[in-house]
Design an enzyme around this catalytic site. Structure first.
Site, short mmCIF file in Angstrom:
data_model
loop_
_atom_site.label_atom_id
_atom_site.label_comp_id
_atom_site.label_asym_id
_atom_site.label_seq_id
_atom_site.Cartn_x
_atom_site.Cartn_y
_atom_site.Cartn_z
N ASN A 153 -4.85 3.45 -3.86
CA ASN A 153 -6.00 4.07 -4.30
C ASN A 153 -5.75 5.26 -5.06
O ASN A 153 -6.54 5.70 -5.81
CB ASN A 153 -6.71 4.54 -3.05
N ASP A 204 0.86 -1.31 0.12
CA ASP A 204 0.03 0.00 0.00
C ASP A 204 0.96 1.08 -0.04
O ASP A 204 2.10 1.21 0.56
CB ASP A 204 -0.81 0.00 1.34
N TYR A 244 0.03 4.91 0.70
CA TYR A 244 -0.31 6.07 1.70
C TYR A 244 -0.61 5.54 3.21
O TYR A 244 -1.30 4.85 3.33
CB TYR A 244 -1.54 7.13 1.08
#
Lengths: 220, 220
Positions: free
Chosen positions: A116, A9, A11
């Site tokens: 994302n 991931d 962030y």
């Protein structure tokens, strides 16, 4: 089980989303901490709500909307230029200090980001942190227009890297992401940063570590 | 446009979810306010995350999980009996003082609840508040196993009440619900309670009022 890919991931895991706090404080004295916290919380909420409403908007837009909300929540009226300034700070978020070394240690396996973030947001951050040459791929949910923790987001990894889910070590500091990735079938390492608390969503990570450099001991 | 039905969100709109605060404070002195706030925030987060992960669990279960999280977040270890006690408090949430009068005023149109709550959670609360005889229907997302603000949740109203979306006045204090209902096509009244702030999700309510009794002026 052999590990073919280590997927991160972005962030909160490789990049410190709190690193915008100082610039926020400069622009809104006395409100930096509160605005930064609400900004992040609303950013995530908006990804979930938009996915549920089938009203996708790229992460850069969601992040901007969340910032506007956060500033208003302090009783302040944000000016366009202040929003622009803080959004550009998001393009050069600080990487966690051990990020580069951890990625270097994992050479020999595929190393990727699943984020994302849309490319206009994530690519400058990766470049600013000098992580390009230690990453094999940046995968973004922007190509499928639905956010984590929807299973389609995690399927980007198996599809694009051509690996089996059980041979992926997935790495995230975000509890909702740890849960989603675990339920998808990845082996997951939760980076438990200060104040981290696992969610009560009927799934626990395979591993819990405090820093990214501990990951090496989890791959064979 | 004639109004054929007035449809209410339950938690936060007809029922005061903060009314469990006193009982929470009694069991966890000094933590009542913090636990109640986190409880509600996580309860909503878990509905969104479970919907996105395709891992539905009824609202009573989600509410219980969120309570466990909230207690742990204060560094406390919840006992089963404490959880049971606070969950039973949720079955007799206080209705907002003007709720009954507002529903009485709207007689002549269909009056319904559309709630995330499963029937074992919502029916005792409606009964305890004495609202049964001023409601024509209780619609719950539990029948479709996906939470608001997914459009399928709002479609329960048009399907079960047999009304057109544009002839529904939908009433909620929860910004995410206001946005979801507006995007579905309902005319929406936002009950703006203390501290309420509309979300930045590209949809604004048709009406903003402070109390439920103001609704009468919005229907013809």
């Amino acid at each position: 089980m052999q590990t073919d890919a280590v997927v991160f991931d972005a962030y909160g895991t490789l990049f410190d989303v709190r690193s915008v706090q100082q610039e926020t404080e400069q622009r809104f004295p006395g409100h930096g901490d509160a605005i930064t916290g609400t900004w992040r919380r609303k950013q995530l909420e908006y990804t979930w709500l938009r996915s549920l409403m089938n009203r996708y908007k790229p992460f850069s837009g969601v992040t901007r909307d969340a910032l506007v909300y956060a500033i208003k929540s302090r009783g302040l009226a944000p000016e366009e230029s202040q929003i622009d300034d803080l959004m550009s700070a998001y393009l050069r978020l600080t990487a966690f200090p051990e990020a580069r070394q951890a990625l270097e240690q994992l050479a020999g396996r595929q190393r990727a980001i699943l984020t994302n973030g849309d490319l206009p947001l994530i690519e400058p951050a990766v470049k600013a942190a000098g992580l390009n040459d230690v990453l094999d791929a940046i995968l973004t949910v922007d190509t499928i227009r639905i956010y984590k923790p929807n299973p389609q987001a995690y399927a980007l990894v198996t599809e694009h890297l051509g690996v089996d889910a059980q041979r992926v070590l997935f790495v995230s500091s975000n509890p909702f992401d740890v849960v989603g990735a675990t339920q998808f079938g990845f082996r997951v390492a939760w980076i438990k940063r200060a104040g981290g608390q696992m969610d009560e969503l009927d799934a626990k990570p395979a591993h819990t570590v405090e820093t990214l450099t501990e990951l090496l001991s989890l791959v064979d």
